[in-house]
Design an enzyme around this catalytic site. Structure first.
Site, mmCIF file in Angstrom:
data_model
loop_
_atom_site.group_PDB
_atom_site.id
_atom_site.type_symbol
_atom_site.label_atom_id
_atom_site.label_comp_id
_atom_site.label_asym_id
_atom_site.label_seq_id
_atom_site.Cartn_x
_atom_site.Cartn_y
_atom_site.Cartn_z
ATOM 1 C CD GLU A 9 -16.061 -18.787 49.014
ATOM 2 O OE1 GLU A 9 -15.658 -19.376 50.414
ATOM 3 O OE2 GLU A 9 -15.499 -17.700 48.815
HETATM 4 N N1 IFG Z 1 -12.349 -19.046 50.033
HETATM 5 C C1 IFG Z 1 -12.567 -17.858 48.750
HETATM 6 C C2 IFG Z 1 -11.530 -16.909 48.671
HETATM 7 C C3 IFG Z 1 -10.797 -16.543 49.901
HETATM 8 C C4 IFG Z 1 -10.136 -17.626 50.709
HETATM 9 C C5 IFG Z 1 -9.457 -17.058 51.647
HETATM 10 C C6 IFG Z 1 -11.745 -19.769 47.327
HETATM 11 C C7 IFG Z 1 -11.834 -20.343 46.093
HETATM 12 C C8 IFG Z 1 -11.317 -18.550 51.119
HETATM 13 N N2 IFG Z 1 -12.620 -18.908 47.547
HETATM 14 O O1 IFG Z 1 -10.769 -20.098 48.077
HETATM 15 O O2 IFG Z 1 -12.262 -15.630 48.044
HETATM 16 O O3 IFG Z 1 -11.603 -15.654 50.667
HETATM 17 O O4 IFG Z 1 -8.694 -18.083 52.355
#
Ligand code: IFG
Length: 483
Positions: free
Chosen positions: A295
């Site tokens: 992200e």
């Molecule tokens: N995606 C984000 C996490 C967390 C997650 C919650 C990943 C690799 C959503 N990154 O999963 O930091 O916020 O479900």
């Protein structure tokens, strides 16, 4: 009736009859974590002495390391018959996995933290077993909300009976930096002081971290620490603004993602990371460091590539294998042996870069969000959890094939992440872990085809084990009631 073992062993032959362990039962085992764990478990729950047998007489329970090399590092043979209990493996780690099976053959009260009367019956059975995947992991996010050493030990206690062998700790994020760095004291003095929704935050001292690593190692769990970069870095930048292009980076207590990025074009960023990964490597006996990489929505693809090209060597130089979220597949020059963690929902197309990286030798750790993100709600009415990946039922966490998602990829294994934006206490963690975690364990360990009816039957038999262990806030899933 076949015992309700989870994960399902490779081969099991039920016998007719049962053995009862009583005050006369004796035990022999090679010194090591497997014997120490078994003795502690038996003593705690049964109060029986389990002395060594008289010289020249066979023990009631015997653990031996004379198992054939073909059993590999974690395989084992287990027999319960009229003559007693035999656990055989080629390594102590294999004996430790065998002990988890023996534990599940005993009545649920074996999980009790205080002695109970028994009877301590064991069904006659012959088991030959070994894991499908080498990487059978769980992740705990201690950044969004902090969980202290005692809570992490409790988390480890919950995953050990299901033969997990990797503990991935998500140690840094926008909301907090959770591991003391000797060279950068403000990361915890300042960067650990809050969390999602505000204080309290918290952090591990380096001695705390060593305590967790030792507790995990005694249970044959490898700790994989994650420092997530270049995104998810607000706490670090608020602690050391030289890391940021923001004017005055503030601590963050929300739940948005993708807004933070380290200063990509400053040498001081890489000097910082070199020091951090140096300290982290020294604290980590396991062979893996996780650098995050997910992200990075505020970072251009060119900057991301540049960042990764400078950071990846910092880990490799310490002799550690890099683990990163799947976005790192786009980085040029991925090091050999890199493990990419697949996390997007299976409903999304697999990025070409990920398929290409897999073809070029990257190994995959499978964590598809719509299968094993245990922070996702079970159903619309689940109070805790998120649902950006949709709701994830017990059956959904069980009924999937890690080999089916990226054709041709080498799958190192499976890992269930537990993100904690909405989770505050160990009881919250238990609610999200159970009853889905055993299904993930089965996918990670058992090569047998999924059989939902069989798994549901086994799960129904495990609720008494969870309750005996003090896991009382598990979700009363409809699947757990006899239909
Ligand atoms: N995606 C984000 C996490 C967390 C997650 C919650 C990943 C690799 C959503 N990154 O999963 O930091 O916020 O479900």
């Amino acid at each position: 009736m076949e015992p309700n073992l989870i994960p399902v062993p490779r081969a099991l032959l039920p016998g007719t009859g049962e053995l009862v362990l009583d005050g006369r039962a004796t035990l022999t085992a090679p010194d090591g974590p497997a014997a120490a764990f078994l003795r502690a478990l038996l003593t705690r729950a049964t109060g029986l002495p389990f002395p060594a047998p008289e010289p020249g007489t066979p023990a009631t329970v015997a653990l031996t390391l004379d198992g054939p090399p073909s059993l590999g590092r974690e395989g084992y043979l287990l027999d319960v018959a009229e003559g007693g209990v035999r656990l055989r493996a080629h390594t102590d780690e294999g004996l430790f996995r065998a002990v988890q099976t023996l534990r599940q053959l005993l009545p649920p009260q074996i999980e009790s933290p205080t002695p109970s009367a028994g009877p301590w019956t064991l069904p006659y059975v012959a088991v030959e077993d070994g894991p499908r995947y080498a990487w059978r992991g769980v992740m705990l996010d201690v950044a969004r909300h902090f969980f202290d050493v005692a809570a992490v030990k409790g988390f480890i206690d919950r995953v050990v009976p299901y033969k997990f062998n990797v503990l991935h700790l998500h140690l840094s994020d926008d909301q907090g930096w959770r591991l003391e760095m000797a060279g950068y004291p403000r990361l915890t003095e300042h960067g650990s002081t809050t969390a999602v929704g505000g204080p309290p935050g918290g952090f591990f001292t380096q001695d705390d971290f060593k305590e967790i690593v030792a507790y995990a190692a005694e249970r044959y769990l490898t700790v994989v620490p994650e420092i997530d970069v270049p995104g998810h870095t607000q706490a670090a930048m608020s602690s050391y603004p030289f890391l940021s292009t923001q004017e005055a980076p503030e601590l963050y207590e929300g739940v948005e993602v993708g807004f933070s990025e380290l200063a990509i074009h400053r040498d001081s960023t890489y000097a910082f990371l070199d020091d951090v990964f140096g300290e982290l490597s020294a604290l980590t006996p396991g062979g893996f460091l996780h650098i995050g990489g997910d992200e990075a929505l505020s970072t251009t693809p060119e900057d991301y590539a540049h960042f990764m090209s400078r950071v990846l060597p910092l880990v490799g130089e310490r002799g550690k294998t890099v683990v990163a979220w799947q976005e790192a597949a786009s980085a040029p020059g991925l090091p050999p042996g890199v493990h990419l963690q697949y996390w997007r929902p299976t409903s999304e197309d697999v990025p070409d870069a990920l398929t290409a990286a897999a073809r070029a030798g990257a190994k995959l750790v499978m964590s598809p969000a719509d299968r094993v993100y245990l922070d996702q709600k079970y159903a619309e009415d689940t109070e805790l959890g998120l649902k950006w990946a949709g709701t994830v039922s017990v059956r959904q966490s069980y009924e999937w094939d890690p080999e089916a998602l990226v054709p041709g990829a080498e799958v190192a294994g499976v890992e269930a992440p537990l993100w904690t934006e909405t989770l505050h206490t160990p009881d919250d963690l238990d609610h999200m872990l159970f009853p889905r975690l055993p299904g993930v364990a089965d996918v990670a360990w058992s090569a047998a085809p999924r059989d939902w009816d069989s798994h549901a039957r086994r799960l129904r038999a495990h609720t008494a084990r969870w309750e005996a262990a003090g896991i009382t806030t598990y979700y009363r899933a409809p699947e757990l009631t006899e239909d």
